[in-house]
Design a protein around this motif. Structure first.
Motif, PDB file in Angstrom:
ATOM      1  N   TRP A   3     -18.494   3.645 -10.198  1.00 30.89           N
ATOM      2  CA  TRP A   3     -17.424   3.301 -11.001  1.00 30.89           C
ATOM      3  C   TRP A   3     -17.719   3.139 -12.636  1.00 30.89           C
ATOM      4  O   TRP A   3     -18.879   2.853 -12.669  1.00 30.89           O
TER       5      TRP A   3
ATOM      6  N   ASP B 233     -15.638  -2.283 -10.413  1.00 29.89           N
ATOM      7  CA  ASP B 233     -14.814  -2.237  -9.139  1.00 29.89           C
ATOM      8  C   ASP B 233     -13.946  -3.772  -8.850  1.00 29.89           C
ATOM      9  O   ASP B 233     -13.548  -3.655  -7.764  1.00 29.89           O
TER      10      ASP B 233
ATOM     11  N   HIS C 265      -5.467  12.281 -11.315  1.00 32.31           N
ATOM     12  CA  HIS C 265      -6.719  11.684 -10.293  1.00 32.31           C
ATOM     13  C   HIS C 265      -6.817  12.508  -9.096  1.00 32.31           C
ATOM     14  O   HIS C 265      -7.538  12.182  -8.140  1.00 32.31           O
TER      15      HIS C 265
ATOM     16  N   ASP D 282      -5.180  12.846  -3.727  1.00 31.98           N
ATOM     17  CA  ASP D 282      -6.149  12.185  -2.942  1.00 31.98           C
ATOM     18  C   ASP D 282      -6.814  11.104  -3.629  1.00 31.98           C
ATOM     19  O   ASP D 282      -7.847  10.654  -3.124  1.00 31.98           O
ATOM     20  N   GLY D 283      -6.589  11.257  -4.920  1.00 32.70           N
ATOM     21  CA  GLY D 283      -7.461  10.093  -5.900  1.00 32.70           C
ATOM     22  C   GLY D 283      -8.825  10.464  -5.988  1.00 32.70           C
ATOM     23  O   GLY D 283      -9.737   9.568  -6.631  1.00 32.70           O
ATOM     24  N   LYS D 284      -9.292  11.909  -5.777  1.00 31.07           N
ATOM     25  CA  LYS D 284     -10.345  12.405  -5.718  1.00 31.07           C
ATOM     26  C   LYS D 284     -11.044  12.912  -7.086  1.00 31.07           C
ATOM     27  O   LYS D 284     -12.140  13.302  -7.297  1.00 31.07           O
TER      28      LYS D 284
ATOM     29  N   ARG E 275       0.895  -1.314   0.045  1.00 34.42           N
ATOM     30  CA  ARG E 275      -0.103  -0.115  -0.028  1.00 34.42           C
ATOM     31  C   ARG E 275       0.808   0.996   0.139  1.00 34.42           C
ATOM     32  O   ARG E 275       0.677   2.304  -0.662  1.00 34.42           O
TER      33      ARG E 275
ATOM     34  N   ASN F  90     -13.321  10.110  -9.933  1.00 37.04           N
ATOM     35  CA  ASN F  90     -12.970  10.106  -8.551  1.00 37.04           C
ATOM     36  C   ASN F  90     -12.666   8.453  -8.143  1.00 37.04           C
ATOM     37  O   ASN F  90     -13.669   7.727  -8.508  1.00 37.04           O
ATOM     38  N   LEU F  91     -11.613   8.117  -7.728  1.00 40.29           N
ATOM     39  CA  LEU F  91     -11.273   6.681  -7.553  1.00 40.29           C
ATOM     40  C   LEU F  91     -11.590   6.067  -6.122  1.00 40.29           C
ATOM     41  O   LEU F  91     -11.309   5.069  -5.894  1.00 40.29           O
ATOM     42  N   THR F  92     -11.960   7.263  -5.223  1.00 37.93           N
ATOM     43  CA  THR F  92     -12.230   6.721  -3.579  1.00 37.93           C
ATOM     44  C   THR F  92     -13.691   6.397  -3.314  1.00 37.93           C
ATOM     45  O   THR F  92     -13.782   6.125  -2.622  1.00 37.93           O
ATOM     46  N   ASP F  93     -14.685   6.821  -4.461  1.00 37.02           N
ATOM     47  CA  ASP F  93     -15.892   6.773  -4.094  1.00 37.02           C
ATOM     48  C   ASP F  93     -16.589   5.339  -4.643  1.00 37.02           C
ATOM     49  O   ASP F  93     -15.622   4.395  -5.136  1.00 37.02           O
ATOM     50  N   ASP F  94     -17.822   5.036  -4.584  1.00 40.72           N
ATOM     51  CA  ASP F  94     -18.194   3.824  -5.048  1.00 40.72           C
ATOM     52  C   ASP F  94     -18.952   3.689  -6.285  1.00 40.72           C
ATOM     53  O   ASP F  94     -19.593   2.692  -6.667  1.00 40.72           O
TER      54      ASP F  94
END
Ligand code: HEC
Length: 194
Positions: free
Chosen positions: A159, A163, A141, A144-146, A126, A153-157
């Motif tokens: 896709w 996913d 991205h 923070d990947g948001k 990680r 945004n790669l941090t939300d649900d």
């Protein structure tokens, strides 16, 4: 490159080197005395002194010309001439790739053999992932990947392409339709990132 274009490049490069040397030397004045003499033209009341180029400036030009000749002898540049040390970008790339292979090869094959779900739990991976993301992905991205406008945004649900580990692997290695690059192709060493 055909020999015509090779000679074309050699001819133009040599002509240019001779040309700039000639301009430099033809305009050189040896008397170092400063004068009040101007070149004679005035523009809006601004006149130009007619003094010789400072010596340090003149020799800087000489050094750049000598440097370029030495460079063109050692490295490729003159048409098809390969240069004294035989440098090519392919060799340099192959050298860097094999150095990286020596440094990271073992680590990479160890993780490639593990399932994604398992690697994702490994604290060392990680940390590595965070640095790799910072270097290669954050510019699009976000750190923070948001994401931001146009970059998901790669941090939300939510896709676009799924996913599941396989879907994400495909997104990363093959790229996606918009501006998501295919990162698998950068491992162009015959070792594929499956
Ligand atoms: C040049 C900008 C850019 C870079 C660099 C980039 N991406 Fe992307 N990424 C995108 C865009 C744009 C999309 C959306 C693609 C689409 O809509 O078709 C995307 C999509 C994705 C998706 C799919 C998201 C979803 O909702 O399904 C993942 C996963 C992803 N990127 C991961 C990464 C990773 C990991 C890296 C670094 C190795 C990376 N990206 C580097 C622009 C980029």
């Amino acid at each position: 490159m055909t020999s015509f274009w090779s000679y074309w490049i050699i001819g133009l490069t040599s002509l240019f080197l001779v040309g700039i040397s000639w301009i430099l030397l033809a305009n050189r004045r040896r008397d170092e005395t400063q004068t009040d003499q101007t070149t004679g033209h005035a523009h809006d009341g601004i006149e130009e002194y007619d003094n010789p180029l400072p010596a340090w400036w003149f020799y800087l030009f000489v050094i750049t010309i000598v440097w370029s000749i030495a460079y063109l002898i050692v490295y490729p540049g003159m048409g098809n001439y390969a240069g004294l040390i035989g440098w090519t970008q392919e060799k340099q790339h192959a050298g860097e790739v094999s150095a990286a292979e020596q440094r990271y090869g073992e680590l990479r094959s160890r993780y490639l053999a593990m399932p994604v779900e398992e690697i994702a739990q490994d604290p060392a991976v990680r940390k590595m992932g965070m640095r790799i993301f910072g270097n290669n992905c954050a510019q699009c991205h976000g750190a923070d990947g948001k994401g931001r406008f146009g970059f998901p945004n790669l941090t939300d649900d939510d896709w676009l392409y799924g996913d599941s580990p396989d879907a994400i692997k495909t997104s990363v290695t093959q790229g996606r339709r918009a501006a998501m690059p295919a990162w698998g192709i950068f491992w162009g060493t015959g070792v594929s990132l499956r």
